[in-house]
Design an enzyme around this catalytic site. Structure first.
Site, PDB file in Angstrom:
ATOM      1  N   LYS A  60       0.845  -1.208   0.000  1.00  0.00           N
ATOM      2  CA  LYS A  60       0.000   0.000   0.000  1.00  0.00           C
ATOM      3  C   LYS A  60       0.872   1.246   0.000  1.00  0.00           C
ATOM      4  O   LYS A  60       0.675   2.160  -0.795  1.00  0.00           O
ATOM      5  CB  LYS A  60      -0.902  -0.001   1.244  1.00  0.00           C
ATOM      6  N   ASN A  61       1.857   1.263   0.879  1.00  0.00           N
ATOM      7  CA  ASN A  61       2.638   2.488   1.054  1.00  0.00           C
ATOM      8  C   ASN A  61       3.593   2.762  -0.101  1.00  0.00           C
ATOM      9  O   ASN A  61       4.160   3.840  -0.197  1.00  0.00           O
ATOM     10  CB  ASN A  61       3.417   2.436   2.375  1.00  0.00           C
ATOM     11  N   CYS A  74      -5.163   8.128  10.085  1.00  0.00           N
ATOM     12  CA  CYS A  74      -5.406   7.421  11.344  1.00  0.00           C
ATOM     13  C   CYS A  74      -5.287   8.364  12.531  1.00  0.00           C
ATOM     14  O   CYS A  74      -4.565   9.355  12.484  1.00  0.00           O
ATOM     15  CB  CYS A  74      -4.378   6.315  11.514  1.00  0.00           C
ATOM     16  N   ARG A 128       0.432  14.133  13.827  1.00  0.00           N
ATOM     17  CA  ARG A 128       0.869  13.956  12.445  1.00  0.00           C
ATOM     18  C   ARG A 128       0.847  15.261  11.642  1.00  0.00           C
ATOM     19  O   ARG A 128       0.137  15.386  10.632  1.00  0.00           O
ATOM     20  CB  ARG A 128       0.040  12.881  11.748  1.00  0.00           C
ATOM     21  N   ASP A 133       4.625   0.393  12.187  1.00  0.00           N
ATOM     22  CA  ASP A 133       3.407  -0.210  11.641  1.00  0.00           C
ATOM     23  C   ASP A 133       3.220  -1.669  12.067  1.00  0.00           C
ATOM     24  O   ASP A 133       2.188  -2.283  11.755  1.00  0.00           O
ATOM     25  CB  ASP A 133       3.403  -0.120  10.107  1.00  0.00           C
ATOM     26  N   ARG A 168      -8.727  -0.251   4.688  1.00  0.00           N
ATOM     27  CA  ARG A 168      -7.792   0.720   4.113  1.00  0.00           C
ATOM     28  C   ARG A 168      -6.454   0.061   3.769  1.00  0.00           C
ATOM     29  O   ARG A 168      -5.734   0.556   2.903  1.00  0.00           O
ATOM     30  CB  ARG A 168      -7.517   1.863   5.114  1.00  0.00           C
TER      31      ARG A 168
HETATM   32  C1  UD1 Z   1       4.295   6.699   6.544  1.00  0.00           C
HETATM   33  C2  UD1 Z   1       3.441   5.475   6.343  1.00  0.00           C
HETATM   34  C3  UD1 Z   1       2.887   4.997   7.677  1.00  0.00           C
HETATM   35  C4  UD1 Z   1       4.024   4.779   8.679  1.00  0.00           C
HETATM   36  C5  UD1 Z   1       4.912   6.002   8.761  1.00  0.00           C
HETATM   37  C6  UD1 Z   1       6.152   5.778   9.612  1.00  0.00           C
HETATM   38  C7  UD1 Z   1       2.539   5.824   4.146  1.00  0.00           C
HETATM   39  C8  UD1 Z   1       1.342   6.104   3.298  1.00  0.00           C
HETATM   40  N1  UD1 Z   1       2.338   5.817   5.455  1.00  0.00           N
HETATM   41  O1  UD1 Z   1       3.448   7.715   7.073  1.00  0.00           O
HETATM   42  O2  UD1 Z   1       2.195   3.760   7.448  1.00  0.00           O
HETATM   43  O3  UD1 Z   1       3.474   4.541   9.947  1.00  0.00           O
HETATM   44  O4  UD1 Z   1       5.368   6.380   7.450  1.00  0.00           O
HETATM   45  O5  UD1 Z   1       6.879   4.701   9.133  1.00  0.00           O
HETATM   46  O6  UD1 Z   1       3.618   5.561   3.627  1.00  0.00           O
HETATM   47  N2  UD1 Z   1       6.058  14.263  11.230  1.00  0.00           N
HETATM   48  C9  UD1 Z   1       6.143  15.583  11.586  1.00  0.00           C
HETATM   49  N3  UD1 Z   1       6.029  16.500  10.602  1.00  0.00           N
HETATM   50  C10 UD1 Z   1       5.865  16.173   9.292  1.00  0.00           C
HETATM   51  C11 UD1 Z   1       5.801  14.826   8.941  1.00  0.00           C
HETATM   52  C12 UD1 Z   1       5.890  13.876   9.936  1.00  0.00           C
HETATM   53  O7  UD1 Z   1       6.302  15.923  12.747  1.00  0.00           O
HETATM   54  O8  UD1 Z   1       5.780  17.080   8.435  1.00  0.00           O
HETATM   55  C13 UD1 Z   1       6.142  13.233  12.277  1.00  0.00           C
HETATM   56  C14 UD1 Z   1       4.840  12.442  12.390  1.00  0.00           C
HETATM   57  O9  UD1 Z   1       3.919  13.104  13.210  1.00  0.00           O
HETATM   58  C15 UD1 Z   1       5.326  11.142  12.973  1.00  0.00           C
HETATM   59  C16 UD1 Z   1       6.695  10.965  12.338  1.00  0.00           C
HETATM   60  O10 UD1 Z   1       7.102  12.258  11.906  1.00  0.00           O
HETATM   61  O11 UD1 Z   1       5.442  11.261  14.354  1.00  0.00           O
HETATM   62  C17 UD1 Z   1       6.729   9.983  11.170  1.00  0.00           C
HETATM   63  O12 UD1 Z   1       5.904  10.447  10.158  1.00  0.00           O
HETATM   64  P1  UD1 Z   1       6.166  10.118   8.614  1.00  0.00           P
HETATM   65  O13 UD1 Z   1       7.433   9.352   8.472  1.00  0.00           O
HETATM   66  O14 UD1 Z   1       6.013  11.376   7.842  1.00  0.00           O
HETATM   67  O15 UD1 Z   1       4.948   9.161   8.317  1.00  0.00           O
HETATM   68  P2  UD1 Z   1       3.940   9.221   7.112  1.00  0.00           P
HETATM   69  O16 UD1 Z   1       4.653   9.534   5.851  1.00  0.00           O
HETATM   70  O17 UD1 Z   1       2.761  10.015   7.481  1.00  0.00           O
END
Ligand code: UD1
Length: 449
Positions: A51-52, A147, A152, A336, A428
């Site tokens: 998915k990701n 979620c 986030r 995850d 999802r």
């Molecule tokens: C992706 C994955 C999700 C997985 C996560 C971490 C997808 C579609 N989803 O989510 O399944 O759990 O990676 O491996 O690929 N953060 C900030 N600011 C930002 C962005 C992120 O503070 O602008 C923080 C988030 O709140 C979180 C951490 O960084 O605590 C990790 O987030 P991130 O790696 O960005 O996860 P996603 O890309 O949302």
């Protein structure tokens, strides 16, 4: 940068995405999954495409007007949401079984607005920003959903866009990003190796003049898969899968065909399902290297695991021993799989702990696991578990995708009947969940609402 400081605070303080998504329940499916626990799983299971990986690659189709063909796409609600999104923006999409074809309409006109109704369903919708900013020089995106596992925020994405030369403002719940004066390659050091931010920068910088260097980039296999696709399209990306990615911008990109890599999180869930039911299964179509951090811990725990090419053989041979884990960015233990791992540890004699280092609020499954009889205490980002001998079936509610997987695992191991509600979260991210588990011998069925 001044803007970003304010915006970060707004996002961190409001935790808005959780509140907003709760209001939009009207069109959510209210199906339930009923499990009679206790069956040992055995047989073979084919792991679906990731998915990701599929999500950013589908968004990458916006970087060209030429057709794209993507194979091994899982059948999931998040994929359907993404296809709706692409259609809304101006693409035509055709999904046949596990293949998605994406075409441009004759007009080749694209919308630059991503509305709340689409964005609220899926946090990955923010990946629309990179391609549209690169091509249209402006994009309006409703603040994201997803979620309920923490605030986030998207500050890291926005800081990166600003470094490339974009101007950003927030109005009426929309992030408005412009590149009036054009964008220019630069060095972007990510404060945290965010998966989404790394992908969004890649999805922009491939069409940005000059050289962009991402330092402290996310190294997840899904980033590598995206970079492979971008290079097939004619981009010049090197270093994906390491902490430093270099992108030489090109003027235009082309169509492509690609097979999505296997879903390592789905695979880990089935391995844990075999362990928790004392079963014996073979996973097919996997990349064992992507599961190393999890399999190393399981082997240490006493589970028999043998990697054979693109298959993994798993057999429970003796009582497992508890193991402590800390989640982290790839190649560390994935957040995850934290919830599913917790379920397993709850049923292993002895004490163990879990530290969640990626998300600040990812223990929503704890309260539900206690309904089965789990002995868990939470202290901030750390959970301490005392293994219990058995779980008893319970009625539980899913709070987010991986929490849902943890509850399904609990139900498979529990004595008696378990009813899992709000399974739309599972839809999802798990392709044919009940079918695959049923084929492995589980007593599981869906009750449609
Ligand atoms: C992706 C994955 C999700 C997985 C996560 C971490 C997808 C579609 N989803 O989510 O399944 O759990 O990676 O491996 O690929 N953060 C900030 N600011 C930002 C962005 C992120 O503070 O602008 C923080 C988030 O709140 C979180 C951490 O960084 O605590 C990790 O987030 P991130 O790696 O960005 O996860 P996603 O890309 O949302």
């Amino acid at each position: 940068m001044k803007f970003c400081g304010l915006f970060i605070r707004v996002l961190r303080d409001s935790n808005f995405e959780c509140d907003r998504s709760k209001k939009g329940l009207s069109n959510y499916k209210m199906d339930k999954i009923v499990i009679r626990g206790g069956n040992k799983l055995s047989g073979e299971v084919v792991i679906s495409g990731s998915k990701n990986s599929a999500l950013p690659i589908l968004f990458a189709t916006l970087l060209t007007d030429e057709p794209a063909k993507i194979n091994n796409v899982p059948s999931l609600d998040d994929i359907n949401t993404t296809l709706l999104f692409l259609n809304f923006i101006g693409k035509k999409t055709v999904k046949k079984k596990n293949t998605v074809e994406v075409y441009s309409s004759e007009s080749r006109l694209y919308k630059y607005i991503a509305p709340y109704d689409l964005v609220r369903k899926m946090r990955a919708s923010i990946l629309i920003m990179g391609p549209l900013l690169a091509r249209l020089k402006k994009v309006y995106v409703s603040l994201p959903g997803g979620c309920a596992i923490g605030a986030r925020p998207i500050d890291i994405h926005l800081e990166a866009f600003e470094k490339l030369g974009a101007e950003i403002s927030v109005e009426s719940g929309y992030v408005r990003t412009f590149a009036k004066g054009g964008l220019k390659g630069t060095t972007i050091n990510l404060r945290f190796p965010s998966v989404g931010a790394t992908e969004n920068v890649l999805l922009t910088a491939v069409l940005v003049e000059g050289k962009t260097i991402i330092t402290n980039a996310a190294c997840e296999p899904e980033i590598e898969d995206l970079a492979i696709v971008l290079n097939k399209m004619g981009a010049k990306v090197t270093g994906a899968g390491t902490k430093n990615i270099v992108i030489e911008g090109v003027r235009e990109l082309h169509g492509f065909e690609h097979n999505i890599i296997p879903d390592r999180i789905e695979a880990a869930t089935y391995i844990i399902a075999a362990a928790i039911t004392k079963g014996e299964i073979v996973l097919k179509e996997v990349i064992p290297q992507h599961l190393k951090s999890i399999n190393d811990k399981l082997k240490k725990s006493g589970l028999y695991i043998k990697e054979l090419g693109n298959k993994i053989y798993v057999k429970w041979i003796k009582d497992l021993e508890p193991q402590n884990i800390k989640t982290g960015v790839y190649p560390e233990f994935p957040t995850d799989v934290q919830a599913q791992w917790m379920t397993l540890m709850c049923l292993i004699k002895g004490e163990s702990s879990i530290k969640e280092n990626v998300f600040e609020n990812r223990f929503l499954h704890v309260a539900e696991l206690r309904r089965f009889g789990a002995d868990i205490s939470v202290n901030g980002r750390v959970v301490n578990i005392k293994g219990v001998e058995k779980f008893s079936g319970a009625s539980v509610i899913v709070s987010d995708l991986r929490a849902g997987a943890a509850l399904i695992l609990a139900g498979l191991a529990a004595r008696g009947t378990t009813t899992v509600s709000r399974v739309y979260h599972l839809d999802r991210g798990y392709d044919m969940l009940e079918k695959k588990l049923k084929e492995l011998g589980a007593d599981i069925r869906r009750v449609f609402s």
